[in-house]
Design a protein around this motif. Structure first.
Motif, PDB file in Angstrom:
ATOM      1  N   GLU A  61     -11.962 -28.174 -44.501  1.00  0.00           N
ATOM      2  CA  GLU A  61     -12.481 -28.741 -43.497  1.00  0.00           C
ATOM      3  C   GLU A  61     -12.931 -27.852 -42.217  1.00  0.00           C
ATOM      4  OE1 GLU A  61     -13.706 -32.153 -43.664  1.00  0.00           O
ATOM      5  OE2 GLU A  61     -13.243 -32.177 -45.763  1.00  0.00           O
ATOM      6  N   ARG A  62     -14.093 -27.746 -41.841  1.00  0.00           N
ATOM      7  CA  ARG A  62     -14.673 -26.931 -40.798  1.00  0.00           C
ATOM      8  C   ARG A  62     -14.266 -27.453 -39.346  1.00  0.00           C
ATOM      9  NH1 ARG A  62     -18.809 -23.073 -43.617  1.00  0.00           N
ATOM     10  NH2 ARG A  62     -18.867 -24.160 -45.520  1.00  0.00           N
ATOM     11  N   GLN A  81      -2.713 -31.869 -46.086  1.00  0.00           N
ATOM     12  CA  GLN A  81      -2.986 -32.693 -45.044  1.00  0.00           C
ATOM     13  C   GLN A  81      -2.229 -31.972 -43.936  1.00  0.00           C
ATOM     14  OE1 GLN A  81      -1.805 -36.482 -46.646  1.00  0.00           O
ATOM     15  NE2 GLN A  81       0.484 -36.336 -45.274  1.00  0.00           N
ATOM     16  N   TRP A  82      -2.556 -32.246 -42.819  1.00  0.00           N
ATOM     17  CA  TRP A  82      -1.874 -31.693 -41.410  1.00  0.00           C
ATOM     18  C   TRP A  82      -2.353 -32.662 -40.136  1.00  0.00           C
ATOM     19  CZ3 TRP A  82      -5.281 -29.518 -37.928  1.00  0.00           C
ATOM     20  CH2 TRP A  82      -6.636 -29.504 -38.348  1.00  0.00           C
ATOM     21  N   ASP A  87      -8.040 -13.654 -41.164  1.00  0.00           N
ATOM     22  CA  ASP A  87      -8.898 -13.600 -40.267  1.00  0.00           C
ATOM     23  C   ASP A  87     -10.205 -13.998 -40.786  1.00  0.00           C
ATOM     24  OD1 ASP A  87      -6.808 -13.018 -38.465  1.00  0.00           O
ATOM     25  OD2 ASP A  87      -7.195 -11.094 -38.321  1.00  0.00           O
ATOM     26  N   ALA A  88     -10.683 -13.176 -41.581  1.00  0.00           N
ATOM     27  CA  ALA A  88     -12.132 -13.309 -42.196  1.00  0.00           C
ATOM     28  C   ALA A  88     -12.357 -14.734 -42.769  1.00  0.00           C
ATOM     29  CB  ALA A  88     -12.116 -12.224 -43.374  1.00  0.00           C
ATOM     30  N   TYR A  89     -11.456 -15.435 -43.214  1.00  0.00           N
ATOM     31  CA  TYR A  89     -11.433 -16.532 -43.676  1.00  0.00           C
ATOM     32  C   TYR A  89     -11.642 -17.745 -42.267  1.00  0.00           C
ATOM     33  CZ  TYR A  89     -11.104 -21.375 -46.561  1.00  0.00           C
ATOM     34  OH  TYR A  89     -11.666 -22.315 -47.219  1.00  0.00           O
ATOM     35  N   GLU A  90     -10.871 -17.635 -41.531  1.00  0.00           N
ATOM     36  CA  GLU A  90     -10.883 -18.459 -40.213  1.00  0.00           C
ATOM     37  C   GLU A  90     -12.280 -18.225 -39.729  1.00  0.00           C
ATOM     38  OE1 GLU A  90      -7.383 -17.273 -38.088  1.00  0.00           O
ATOM     39  OE2 GLU A  90      -6.196 -17.831 -39.515  1.00  0.00           O
ATOM     40  N   SER A  91     -12.757 -16.799 -39.387  1.00  0.00           N
ATOM     41  CA  SER A  91     -13.927 -16.705 -38.824  1.00  0.00           C
ATOM     42  C   SER A  91     -15.063 -17.284 -39.696  1.00  0.00           C
ATOM     43  CB  SER A  91     -13.982 -15.305 -38.551  1.00  0.00           C
ATOM     44  OG  SER A  91     -15.499 -14.839 -38.025  1.00  0.00           O
ATOM     45  N   ARG A  92     -15.084 -16.755 -40.835  1.00  0.00           N
ATOM     46  CA  ARG A  92     -16.344 -17.351 -41.854  1.00  0.00           C
ATOM     47  C   ARG A  92     -16.595 -18.769 -41.959  1.00  0.00           C
ATOM     48  NH1 ARG A  92     -16.915 -14.097 -47.313  1.00  0.00           N
ATOM     49  NH2 ARG A  92     -16.731 -12.471 -45.902  1.00  0.00           N
ATOM     50  N   TYR A  93     -15.556 -19.531 -42.010  1.00  0.00           N
ATOM     51  CA  TYR A  93     -15.383 -20.867 -42.284  1.00  0.00           C
ATOM     52  C   TYR A  93     -14.854 -22.004 -41.332  1.00  0.00           C
ATOM     53  CZ  TYR A  93     -16.468 -19.078 -46.931  1.00  0.00           C
ATOM     54  OH  TYR A  93     -17.021 -18.458 -47.863  1.00  0.00           O
ATOM     55  N   ASP A 150      -9.052 -23.351 -38.150  1.00  0.00           N
ATOM     56  CA  ASP A 150      -7.934 -22.979 -37.094  1.00  0.00           C
ATOM     57  C   ASP A 150      -7.114 -22.146 -37.618  1.00  0.00           C
ATOM     58  OD1 ASP A 150      -8.791 -24.871 -35.166  1.00  0.00           O
ATOM     59  OD2 ASP A 150      -7.857 -26.777 -36.037  1.00  0.00           O
ATOM     60  N   SER A 151      -6.638 -22.324 -38.827  1.00  0.00           N
ATOM     61  CA  SER A 151      -5.743 -21.287 -39.315  1.00  0.00           C
ATOM     62  C   SER A 151      -5.755 -21.279 -40.995  1.00  0.00           C
ATOM     63  CB  SER A 151      -4.186 -21.509 -39.044  1.00  0.00           C
ATOM     64  OG  SER A 151      -3.843 -22.794 -39.463  1.00  0.00           O
ATOM     65  N   VAL A 152      -5.065 -20.174 -41.542  1.00  0.00           N
ATOM     66  CA  VAL A 152      -4.771 -20.075 -42.920  1.00  0.00           C
ATOM     67  C   VAL A 152      -3.388 -19.802 -42.936  1.00  0.00           C
ATOM     68  CG1 VAL A 152      -5.010 -18.629 -44.999  1.00  0.00           C
ATOM     69  CG2 VAL A 152      -6.975 -18.864 -43.528  1.00  0.00           C
ATOM     70  N   GLY A 153      -2.529 -20.771 -43.486  1.00  0.00           N
ATOM     71  CA  GLY A 153      -1.331 -20.770 -43.643  1.00  0.00           C
ATOM     72  C   GLY A 153      -0.972 -19.755 -44.369  1.00  0.00           C
ATOM     73  N   ARG A 154       0.429 -19.201 -44.260  1.00  0.00           N
ATOM     74  CA  ARG A 154       1.040 -18.137 -45.027  1.00  0.00           C
ATOM     75  C   ARG A 154       2.301 -18.221 -45.065  1.00  0.00           C
ATOM     76  NH1 ARG A 154       0.933 -11.436 -43.301  1.00  0.00           N
ATOM     77  NH2 ARG A 154       2.493 -10.968 -45.052  1.00  0.00           N
ATOM     78  N   SER A 155       3.334 -17.970 -46.278  1.00  0.00           N
ATOM     79  CA  SER A 155       4.658 -17.998 -46.450  1.00  0.00           C
ATOM     80  C   SER A 155       5.013 -16.855 -47.146  1.00  0.00           C
ATOM     81  CB  SER A 155       4.984 -19.420 -47.154  1.00  0.00           C
ATOM     82  OG  SER A 155       4.608 -19.323 -48.239  1.00  0.00           O
ATOM     83  N   ASP A 156       6.149 -15.971 -46.878  1.00  0.00           N
ATOM     84  CA  ASP A 156       6.386 -15.003 -47.625  1.00  0.00           C
ATOM     85  C   ASP A 156       7.955 -14.946 -48.084  1.00  0.00           C
ATOM     86  OD1 ASP A 156       4.711 -13.648 -45.026  1.00  0.00           O
ATOM     87  OD2 ASP A 156       4.594 -12.751 -47.038  1.00  0.00           O
TER      88      ASP A 156
END
Length: 146
Positions: free
Chosen positions: A50-51, A87-88, A124-130, A133-139
């Motif tokens: 969702e944009r 969902q968030w 960063d590229a995905y957030e900017s292009r589409y 708000d964020s792309v979640g990350r877990s490590d």
């Protein structure tokens, strides 16, 4: 009442006790020793669709193009892609439900710093292009063998 002693029972019981005594530590050691390979890092990225600008969602064709252009060149060794539904809670308090994608990356722990930079560029590229708000990350640190 007559009590009798059967040495076979005592010897047999002693053998069982000895076997259990030797086997339990070995079994416990095997259960605690879970090394199955080399130290690896597992990173999971969560891409929503969702944009924030109210435009239509990122469709599968767009995401696959992003995967081909941005993620695959950064991780040519391989990756795993899962379709999802996420969902968030937005800043306005409303629940946002959306189609999502999860990308799983595995790489040697010794290369974690280099790979982390690549991952942040992808986010960063995905957030900017589409307009995200964020792309979640877990490590996680894992052991892997290929």
């Amino acid at each position: 009442m007559k009590w009798t002693s059967d040495t076979r029972g005592k010897v047999g019981g002693g053998v069982i006790i000895a076997l259990l005594g030797a086997g339990i530590p070995a079994l416990m050691g095997a259960a605690l020793h879970t090394d199955v390979g080399e130290p690896y890092r597992e990173t999971r990225l969560y891409f929503g669709t969702e944009r924030t600008d109210g435009g239509g969602p990122v469709v599968e064709r767009e995401f696959m193009r992003f995967l081909d252009q941005e993620i695959t060149p950064a991780f040519p060794e391989g990756l795993t892609l899962h379709d999802g539904y996420g969902q968030w809670r937005g800043e306005n308090g409303k629940i946002v439900r959306e189609t999502s994608y999860e990308v799983v990356l595995l790489y040697p722990e010794k290369d974690a710093d280099d790979h982390s930079g690549r991952i942040e560029r992808i986010r960063d590229a995905y957030e900017s292009r589409y307009q995200q708000d964020s792309v979640g990350r877990s490590d996680d640190k894992v052991e892997a063998q290929f």
